[in-house]
Design a protein around this motif. Structure first.
Motif, mmCIF file in Angstrom:
data_model
loop_
_atom_site.group_PDB
_atom_site.id
_atom_site.type_symbol
_atom_site.label_atom_id
_atom_site.label_comp_id
_atom_site.label_asym_id
_atom_site.label_seq_id
_atom_site.Cartn_x
_atom_site.Cartn_y
_atom_site.Cartn_z
ATOM 1 N N LYS A 1 37.938 41.116 42.099
ATOM 2 C CA LYS A 1 37.435 39.823 41.604
ATOM 3 C C LYS A 1 36.620 40.030 40.338
ATOM 4 O O LYS A 1 36.772 39.274 39.353
ATOM 5 C CB LYS A 1 36.551 39.172 42.682
ATOM 6 C CG LYS A 1 37.302 38.228 43.593
ATOM 7 C CD LYS A 1 36.361 37.314 44.336
ATOM 8 C CE LYS A 1 36.784 37.279 45.803
ATOM 9 N NZ LYS A 1 35.662 36.966 46.681
ATOM 10 N N ASP A 2 35.749 41.006 40.391
ATOM 11 C CA ASP A 2 34.934 41.254 39.193
ATOM 12 C C ASP A 2 35.816 41.549 37.996
ATOM 13 O O ASP A 2 35.578 41.043 36.882
ATOM 14 C CB ASP A 2 33.999 42.446 39.437
ATOM 15 C CG ASP A 2 32.951 42.110 40.476
ATOM 16 O OD1 ASP A 2 32.393 43.040 41.078
ATOM 17 O OD2 ASP A 2 32.703 40.899 40.690
ATOM 18 N N VAL A 3 36.793 42.355 38.252
ATOM 19 C CA VAL A 3 37.695 42.690 37.149
ATOM 20 C C VAL A 3 38.336 41.430 36.588
ATOM 21 O O VAL A 3 38.406 41.231 35.369
ATOM 22 C CB VAL A 3 38.772 43.690 37.623
ATOM 23 C CG1 VAL A 3 39.863 43.827 36.588
ATOM 24 C CG2 VAL A 3 38.169 45.045 37.908
ATOM 25 N N ARG A 4 38.780 40.592 37.493
ATOM 26 C CA ARG A 4 39.438 39.377 37.017
ATOM 27 C C ARG A 4 38.465 38.525 36.219
ATOM 28 O O ARG A 4 38.826 37.942 35.188
ATOM 29 C CB ARG A 4 39.985 38.592 38.217
ATOM 30 C CG ARG A 4 41.502 38.583 38.251
ATOM 31 C CD ARG A 4 42.045 37.865 39.450
ATOM 32 N NE ARG A 4 42.049 38.705 40.631
ATOM 33 C CZ ARG A 4 41.652 38.304 41.841
ATOM 34 N NH1 ARG A 4 41.236 37.076 42.031
ATOM 35 N NH2 ARG A 4 41.683 39.121 42.866
ATOM 36 N N LYS A 5 37.242 38.432 36.698
ATOM 37 C CA LYS A 5 36.265 37.613 35.970
ATOM 38 C C LYS A 5 36.068 38.143 34.562
ATOM 39 O O LYS A 5 36.078 37.369 33.574
ATOM 40 C CB LYS A 5 34.920 37.627 36.717
ATOM 41 C CG LYS A 5 34.681 36.382 37.558
ATOM 42 C CD LYS A 5 33.234 36.213 37.898
ATOM 43 C CE LYS A 5 32.913 37.063 39.111
ATOM 44 N NZ LYS A 5 31.476 37.053 39.438
ATOM 45 N N SER A 6 35.854 39.423 34.485
ATOM 46 C CA SER A 6 35.646 39.978 33.143
ATOM 47 C C SER A 6 36.860 39.726 32.272
ATOM 48 O O SER A 6 36.741 39.450 31.072
ATOM 49 C CB SER A 6 35.378 41.478 33.200
ATOM 50 O OG SER A 6 34.791 41.834 34.402
ATOM 51 N N GLN B 1 33.699 43.852 22.709
ATOM 52 C CA GLN B 1 33.593 45.286 22.922
ATOM 53 C C GLN B 1 32.906 45.576 24.251
ATOM 54 O O GLN B 1 33.364 46.429 25.031
ATOM 55 C CB GLN B 1 32.767 45.924 21.789
ATOM 56 C CG GLN B 1 33.392 45.806 20.425
ATOM 57 C CD GLN B 1 34.582 46.731 20.269
ATOM 58 O OE1 GLN B 1 34.682 47.715 20.991
ATOM 59 N NE2 GLN B 1 35.466 46.406 19.368
ATOM 60 N N ARG B 2 31.830 44.871 24.453
ATOM 61 C CA ARG B 2 31.079 45.099 25.694
ATOM 62 C C ARG B 2 31.973 44.860 26.891
ATOM 63 O O ARG B 2 32.010 45.657 27.835
ATOM 64 C CB ARG B 2 29.867 44.154 25.722
ATOM 65 C CG ARG B 2 28.802 44.560 26.712
ATOM 66 C CD ARG B 2 27.528 43.801 26.411
ATOM 67 N NE ARG B 2 27.726 42.354 26.573
ATOM 68 C CZ ARG B 2 27.627 41.738 27.767
ATOM 69 N NH1 ARG B 2 27.357 42.412 28.849
ATOM 70 N NH2 ARG B 2 27.828 40.441 27.833
ATOM 71 N N TYR B 3 32.672 43.771 26.846
ATOM 72 C CA TYR B 3 33.531 43.457 27.975
ATOM 73 C C TYR B 3 34.618 44.488 28.147
ATOM 74 O O TYR B 3 35.045 44.787 29.269
ATOM 75 C CB TYR B 3 34.140 42.057 27.794
ATOM 76 C CG TYR B 3 33.285 40.977 28.403
ATOM 77 C CD1 TYR B 3 32.439 40.227 27.616
ATOM 78 C CD2 TYR B 3 33.326 40.745 29.769
ATOM 79 C CE1 TYR B 3 31.646 39.240 28.177
ATOM 80 C CE2 TYR B 3 32.537 39.775 30.327
ATOM 81 C CZ TYR B 3 31.687 39.022 29.533
ATOM 82 O OH TYR B 3 30.896 38.069 30.091
ATOM 83 N N MET C 1 35.260 49.178 35.382
ATOM 84 C CA MET C 1 35.662 48.509 36.627
ATOM 85 C C MET C 1 37.035 48.981 37.051
ATOM 86 O O MET C 1 37.290 49.175 38.248
ATOM 87 C CB MET C 1 35.654 46.992 36.422
ATOM 88 C CG MET C 1 34.282 46.412 36.475
ATOM 89 S SD MET C 1 34.313 44.766 37.137
ATOM 90 C CE MET C 1 33.575 43.898 35.790
ATOM 91 N N GLU C 2 37.900 49.157 36.087
ATOM 92 C CA GLU C 2 39.225 49.637 36.439
ATOM 93 C C GLU C 2 39.134 50.987 37.117
ATOM 94 O O GLU C 2 39.774 51.251 38.135
ATOM 95 C CB GLU C 2 40.082 49.750 35.170
ATOM 96 C CG GLU C 2 40.713 48.465 34.719
ATOM 97 C CD GLU C 2 41.889 48.090 35.586
ATOM 98 O OE1 GLU C 2 42.197 46.890 35.667
ATOM 99 O OE2 GLU C 2 42.485 49.002 36.188
ATOM 100 N N LYS C 3 38.346 51.841 36.526
ATOM 101 C CA LYS C 3 38.220 53.185 37.119
ATOM 102 C C LYS C 3 37.704 53.088 38.543
ATOM 103 O O LYS C 3 38.242 53.713 39.465
ATOM 104 C CB LYS C 3 37.252 54.024 36.266
ATOM 105 C CG LYS C 3 37.916 54.745 35.136
ATOM 106 C CD LYS C 3 36.993 55.792 34.546
ATOM 107 C CE LYS C 3 36.996 55.634 33.034
ATOM 108 N NZ LYS C 3 35.787 56.147 32.431
#
Lengths: 126, 496
Positions: free
Chosen positions: A21-26, A88-90, A97-99
């Protein structure tokens, strides 16, 4: 034994879904930033087409506020830089997060294997 | 078969899914394209409106009043347009300026549209392919999967390597260095005759160097003239002719022309002093004596280069010498004695060609092209017996080692080789064929009046690298000349 593994598995699964979910949000935030980037680029270019005779307004709420053309250009440029920095930050955030999600995935798969083995044993025993 | 069938089914599923995914992308692209087309249409209409709006000062219109009502009214200030630039920015501008803005936006929309159409096409193609794949996997009988074991690349590779045409600044330099040393070593260490000749050659070498330098110019010209087409034929002939002339002036380096040019330069320098006579025939060797011209495409080059006392070179040298002997006798009777030595030494471009000789039925047959890497197995020059690639490297190594060993060797060309090694531009690695067909038709070499300008750097004009290398060593050569002499003398003394 199998139950314990199962519990662990569930816990890991939850963590993993949360990560996803976090990944998707970012991802979505980053996409928004991308659109803003293109838009601001267009605004900048169009402002270059104008000259000082035209008045520039900024919409703040329901009000159109007069702005100086040069000021407006500067503001837009600053905003562009800000957006780039955010992107860039994102990006870095997403990579991390992927890792992490990868790691979680691995843990999850290993747990699953264990669980299956345990289940198989249990079945065998039974 | 069951397994295969199973595999096929799996493949089929996968392929079906692939196709479906592709189709999804295509559909998505289509929808986006529609969207952008609509936007584009809107902008077109806007453009029209902006065009006609300032025609009148005011318009009578029905003003919308809320969502359901209209009111008659007037449209005023027809030229004042407040345009939304994006991101909550507005700009007041005239109709024309607004048009400019609209055009700018149209450009953007068009670019987006193009990208989308491209992707759509791309994915459509992929869909088609997936469909074919699907049918293939489904109907195994109709289609056949052709597979070929790719295991025979070795020979191909090797062949390819063998047939590497020499490019300037390629290996030759290394080989040249090697050969030069080898040649020098050979010259010094060779037979007794050679030793004597070695002494002579040393001295001659230096003179030859000068000659060869001059010859280089000639060679360059010739090379340009006889590029490619005449390389083999003319080279040998020109070389030979030049060689003959060089016998006197050691200048007809041009005889080498073409390939030999870059090799000959080193040759000329190296062999000027030594193998003038051999020039005719042994342009190749010229390089070896001084700037070694090593045509070492293949491993054999080591052997080919007679310079070094190593086995390979000896082998080569013997044959070469024989060849050269015969040739020399034709031209320079007095050179017979030096034939051996000359064979080893490459004083003229012809020497180089001498070196590259194909041995057929025990006879030495000059190669046509010494530039080509050993394409003939039985060529003397090329290390036919060994893998070209490996040998080539070896040769180079040997060459280098030779060059290094030169100092240790008491060869006549000791000093020269050291210097020449960098300059010695190996005739294109051994792969070159014998450029010299055996018949020496000497043309008048460029008059030695040819400025030394080009000669100074032994590097062949065509090959920059060599030049660089040669230039560097060139500086030292003159300085070392005196040293060399002494070295040679020392070598001679040692030999004696």
């Amino acid at each position: 034994m199998a139950e314990a593994i199962q519990k662990k598995l569930n816990a890991e699964l939850e963590k993993y879904t949360q990560m996803q979910k976090d990944v998707r949000k970012s991802m979505s935030a980053r996409q928004k930033l991308e659109t803003q980037l293109t838009e601001n680029n267009i605004v900048k270019e169009e402002m270059d087409l104008l000259d000082s005779t035209n008045t520039v307004y900024k919409l703040i709420g329901p009000v159109l506020v007069k702005q100086d053309l040069d000021e407006a250009k500067a503001t837009v440029t600053k905003r562009l830089e800000y957006i780039n920095g955010e992107i860039q930050r994102y990006e870095t955030l997403l990579k991390d997060m992927e890792k992490k999600s990868e790691q979680h995935r691995e843990v999850l798969s290993s747990l699953q294997q264990e669980f299956q083995r345990a289940q198989g044993l249990a079945v065998g025993k039974v | 078969m069951a397994e295969k069938g199973q595999v096929n089914i799996d493949h089929l599923d996968g392929v079906v899914r692939l196709r479906e995914e592709h189709e999804k992308v295509v559909k998505d692209c289509e929808s986006r394209v529609l969207h952008w087309k609509k936007v584009s249409g809107d902008y077109e209409a806007l453009n029209e409106r902006l065009q006609t709006l300032p025609d009148q000062l005011t318009y009578d219109i029905m003003v919308p009043f809320g969502p359901l009502a209209f009111m008659p009214g007037k449209l005023v200030h027809t030229n004042e347009i407040t345009a939304l630039l994006g991101d909550n920015w507005f700009a007041k501008c005239s109709a024309k300026q607004a048009q400019k803005i609209v055009n700018h936006r149209m450009k953007y929309v068009k670019s987006k549209l193009e990208d989308l159409t491209k992707t759509m096409k791309n994915f459509e193609a992929r869909v088609g392919f997936a469909k074919n794949l699907e049918t293939m996997t489904a109907n195994k009988s109709d289609y056949v999967d052709i597979r070929e074991e790719a295991g025979n690349n070795d020979t191909a590779v090797s062949k390819g390597k063998q047939r590497i045409a020499h490019k300037p600044n390629s290996k030759p330099k290394l080989d040249a260095v090697l050969d030069l040393r080898e040649d020098e070593e050979n010259e010094g260490e060779g037979r007794d005759e050679e030793s004597r000749k070695g002494i002579l050659t040393e001295e001659e070498l230096w003179a030859r160097l000068d000659e060869l330098e001059k010859l280089e110019e000639l060679q360059d010209e010739q090379d340009r003239l006889s590029d490619n087409a005449d390389m083999n034929g003319e080279d040998t002939s020109s070389l030979s002719s030049e060689e003959e002339k060089d016998g006197d002036a050691a200048t007809p380096v041009n005889g080498l022309s073409l390939k030999p040019s870059w090799t000959s330069v080193p040759h000329s320098k190296a062999s000027t002093s030594i193998d003038r006579k051999e020039e005719e025939d042994d342009e190749e060797e010229e390089g070896s004596s001084l700037p070694t011209i090593f045509f070492s495409h293949t491993v054999e080059p080591k052997k080919v280069r007679i310079n070094t006392g190593k086995n390979t070179t000896l082998k080569f040298s013997e044959r070469k010498e024989q060849k050269e002997h015969s040739k020399r006798k034709k031209k320079n009777g007095h050179n017979n004695g030096h034939s051996h030595h000359e064979l080893h030494k490459i004083t003229t471009p012809a020497d180089i060609y001498r070196l590259f000789v194909d041995v057929k039925n025990g006879e030495l047959i000059p190669r046509k092209s010494i530039l080509k890497s050993r394409s003939r197995e039985n060529s003397v020059c090329s290390d036919t017996s060994e893998s070209s690639a490996a040998d080539f490297e070896e040769r180079r190594m040997i060459g280098r080692s030779f060059s290094h060993d030169e100092a240790t060797h008491s060869d006549t060309s000791d000093g020269i080789t050291e210097e020449d090694s960098p300059t010695a531009i190996p005739l294109h690695p051994a792969n070159r064929f014998e450029a010299f067909s055996g018949t020496v038709v000497e043309k008048d070499p460029m008059p030695s009046a040819v400025p030394h300008l080009t000669i100074v750097p032994p590097a062949l004009p065509t090959i920059l690298e060599r030049k660089q290398e040669e230039v560097a060593p060139d500086a030292p050569p003159p300085e070392q000349a005196p040293k060399r002499v002494s070295k040679f003398k020392a070598a001679r003394l040692q030999q004696k």
